[in-house]
Design a protein around this motif. Structure first.
Motif, mmCIF file in Angstrom:
data_model
loop_
_atom_site.group_PDB
_atom_site.id
_atom_site.type_symbol
_atom_site.label_atom_id
_atom_site.label_comp_id
_atom_site.label_asym_id
_atom_site.label_seq_id
_atom_site.Cartn_x
_atom_site.Cartn_y
_atom_site.Cartn_z
ATOM 1 N N ILE A 220 -27.294 -27.232 -4.289
ATOM 2 C CA ILE A 220 -28.234 -28.201 -4.853
ATOM 3 C C ILE A 220 -29.319 -27.386 -5.542
ATOM 4 N N ASN A 221 -29.456 -27.591 -6.837
ATOM 5 C CA ASN A 221 -30.462 -26.892 -7.616
ATOM 6 C C ASN A 221 -31.651 -27.839 -7.768
ATOM 7 N N TRP A 222 -32.659 -27.634 -6.928
ATOM 8 C CA TRP A 222 -33.801 -28.543 -6.902
ATOM 9 C C TRP A 222 -34.676 -28.393 -8.133
ATOM 10 N N SER A 223 -34.713 -27.223 -8.751
ATOM 11 C CA SER A 223 -35.555 -27.072 -9.941
ATOM 12 C C SER A 223 -34.970 -27.829 -11.127
ATOM 13 N N ASN A 224 -33.631 -27.995 -11.146
ATOM 14 C CA ASN A 224 -32.988 -28.774 -12.210
ATOM 15 C C ASN A 224 -32.502 -30.138 -11.729
ATOM 16 N N ASN A 225 -32.725 -30.443 -10.446
ATOM 17 C CA ASN A 225 -32.308 -31.720 -9.856
ATOM 18 C C ASN A 225 -30.816 -31.997 -10.067
ATOM 19 N N THR A 226 -30.003 -30.971 -9.770
ATOM 20 C CA THR A 226 -28.558 -31.070 -9.968
ATOM 21 C C THR A 226 -27.818 -30.666 -8.694
ATOM 22 N N ALA A 227 -26.788 -31.422 -8.364
ATOM 23 C CA ALA A 227 -25.914 -31.091 -7.238
ATOM 24 C C ALA A 227 -24.518 -30.818 -7.779
ATOM 25 N N TYR A 228 -23.813 -29.909 -7.105
ATOM 26 C CA TYR A 228 -22.472 -29.496 -7.509
ATOM 27 C C TYR A 228 -21.509 -29.844 -6.380
ATOM 28 N N ILE A 229 -20.621 -30.794 -6.640
ATOM 29 C CA ILE A 229 -19.689 -31.281 -5.618
ATOM 30 C C ILE A 229 -18.429 -30.425 -5.586
ATOM 31 N N GLY A 230 -17.993 -30.122 -4.378
ATOM 32 C CA GLY A 230 -16.716 -29.460 -4.147
ATOM 33 C C GLY A 230 -15.981 -30.196 -3.044
ATOM 34 N N TYR A 231 -14.648 -30.082 -3.016
ATOM 35 C CA TYR A 231 -13.880 -30.813 -2.008
ATOM 36 C C TYR A 231 -12.477 -30.247 -1.859
ATOM 37 N N TRP A 232 -11.911 -30.469 -0.686
ATOM 38 C CA TRP A 232 -10.481 -30.240 -0.461
ATOM 39 C C TRP A 232 -10.008 -31.191 0.638
ATOM 40 N N LEU A 233 -8.736 -31.505 0.572
ATOM 41 C CA LEU A 233 -8.134 -32.477 1.479
ATOM 42 C C LEU A 233 -6.806 -31.916 1.975
ATOM 43 N N GLY A 234 -6.521 -32.110 3.258
ATOM 44 C CA GLY A 234 -5.231 -31.689 3.793
ATOM 45 C C GLY A 234 -4.093 -32.365 3.032
ATOM 46 N N VAL B 100 -14.824 -40.497 -1.472
ATOM 47 C CA VAL B 100 -15.766 -39.483 -1.006
ATOM 48 C C VAL B 100 -16.651 -39.015 -2.152
ATOM 49 N N ALA B 101 -16.055 -38.697 -3.296
ATOM 50 C CA ALA B 101 -16.840 -38.231 -4.446
ATOM 51 C C ALA B 101 -17.798 -39.322 -4.926
ATOM 52 N N ARG B 102 -17.354 -40.565 -4.901
ATOM 53 C CA ARG B 102 -18.235 -41.683 -5.264
ATOM 54 C C ARG B 102 -19.418 -41.747 -4.289
ATOM 55 N N ALA B 103 -19.150 -41.625 -2.999
ATOM 56 C CA ALA B 103 -20.209 -41.702 -1.987
ATOM 57 C C ALA B 103 -21.200 -40.545 -2.129
ATOM 58 N N LEU B 104 -20.690 -39.335 -2.377
ATOM 59 C CA LEU B 104 -21.588 -38.189 -2.559
ATOM 60 C C LEU B 104 -22.444 -38.362 -3.817
ATOM 61 N N THR B 105 -21.839 -38.880 -4.862
ATOM 62 C CA THR B 105 -22.585 -39.110 -6.099
ATOM 63 C C THR B 105 -23.667 -40.158 -5.876
ATOM 64 N N ASP B 106 -23.317 -41.256 -5.219
ATOM 65 C CA ASP B 106 -24.311 -42.280 -4.865
ATOM 66 C C ASP B 106 -25.455 -41.670 -4.057
ATOM 67 N N TYR B 107 -25.097 -40.866 -3.059
ATOM 68 C CA TYR B 107 -26.097 -40.245 -2.190
ATOM 69 C C TYR B 107 -27.020 -39.328 -2.989
ATOM 70 N N ALA B 108 -26.440 -38.560 -3.896
ATOM 71 C CA ALA B 108 -27.246 -37.639 -4.714
ATOM 72 C C ALA B 108 -28.303 -38.389 -5.515
ATOM 73 N N PHE B 109 -27.912 -39.522 -6.075
ATOM 74 C CA PHE B 109 -28.845 -40.271 -6.921
ATOM 75 C C PHE B 109 -29.777 -41.171 -6.115
ATOM 76 N N SER B 110 -29.264 -41.865 -5.125
ATOM 77 C CA SER B 110 -30.098 -42.834 -4.409
ATOM 78 C C SER B 110 -30.965 -42.210 -3.320
ATOM 79 N N GLU B 111 -30.445 -41.236 -2.607
ATOM 80 C CA GLU B 111 -31.194 -40.642 -1.491
ATOM 81 C C GLU B 111 -31.917 -39.355 -1.886
ATOM 82 N N LEU B 112 -31.229 -38.481 -2.598
ATOM 83 C CA LEU B 112 -31.829 -37.196 -2.966
ATOM 84 C C LEU B 112 -32.635 -37.278 -4.259
ATOM 85 N N LYS B 113 -32.459 -38.377 -4.993
ATOM 86 C CA LYS B 113 -33.185 -38.619 -6.248
ATOM 87 C C LYS B 113 -32.930 -37.517 -7.279
ATOM 88 N N LEU B 114 -31.691 -37.054 -7.333
ATOM 89 C CA LEU B 114 -31.320 -36.027 -8.302
ATOM 90 C C LEU B 114 -31.044 -36.655 -9.656
#
Length: 180
Positions: free
Chosen positions: A86-100, A112-126
């Motif tokens: 999470i780059n707080w100076s640029n307000n950007t998050a970088y998502i990574g993932y893997w699944l069995g 999962v990616a939708r939920a993380l994206t929602d969280y980044a914008f609504s909770e972290l205010k990125l």
């Protein structure tokens, strides 16, 4: 402890050292499948390697520059998803993932990616979320494409995978685009 319920069968939980055996077992069982696109499989050969990875993830969380979660599907750990950084100076998050491997094809990672994206914008205010994937990794690329992320370009030879370089496509989503 961070727990984020996505729906009735899916949630994200902050990675924990108690998860080390299950995460190692899952990655080991899917080793050949995951090895095609993930560079860390050859250096993760025992549970202790996974424990060291988890300690690094928890340090990143404590320092407020990453968030690594296990994906719980019907109560079982089936993969890992994170804000790799999470780059707080640029307000950007970088998502990574893997699944069995055995859990592919259930729509898990898109949710999962939708939920993380929602969280980044609504909770972290990125302001922005990025997802990068190897050009040839069509399954991984389909996730940001399905969610409406914008293809922002290609980074040539972005990652070394064992014996060759792969190019990465960068997908981006801005907060004001997501909220429309």
């Amino acid at each position: 402890m961070f727990v984020h319920k996505i729906d009735e069968e899916l949630s994200l939980k902050l990675i924990d050292l108690r998860d080390r055996e299950r995460i190692f077992e899952l990655s080991n069982h899917s080793r050949e499948y995951l090895r095609e696109w993930l560079p860390w499989l050859d250096t993760t050969t025992k549970v202790g390697d996974t424990a060291e990875y988890i300690k690094m993830c928890l340090k990143g969380f404590a320092e407020n520059n990453s968030l690594t979660t296990v994906i719980l599907f019907k109560g079982n750990i089936v993969g890992v998803a994170s804000f790799n950084s999470i780059n707080w100076s640029n307000n950007t998050a970088y998502i990574g993932y893997w699944l069995g491997e055995e859990y592919q094809g259930n729509g898990i990672m898109t949710r999962v990616a939708r939920a993380l994206t929602d969280y980044a914008f609504s909770e972290l205010k990125l302001n922005k979320v990025e997802i990068r994937a190897a050009v040839e990794n069509k399954k991984s690329r389909s996730i940001p494409e399905r969610l409406g992320f914008v293809n922002e370009g290609c980074i040539r030879r972005a990652e070394w995978l064992y014996d060759h370089y792969v190019d990465h496509v960068i997908y981006g989503m801005l907060a004001d685009e997501w909220n429309k």
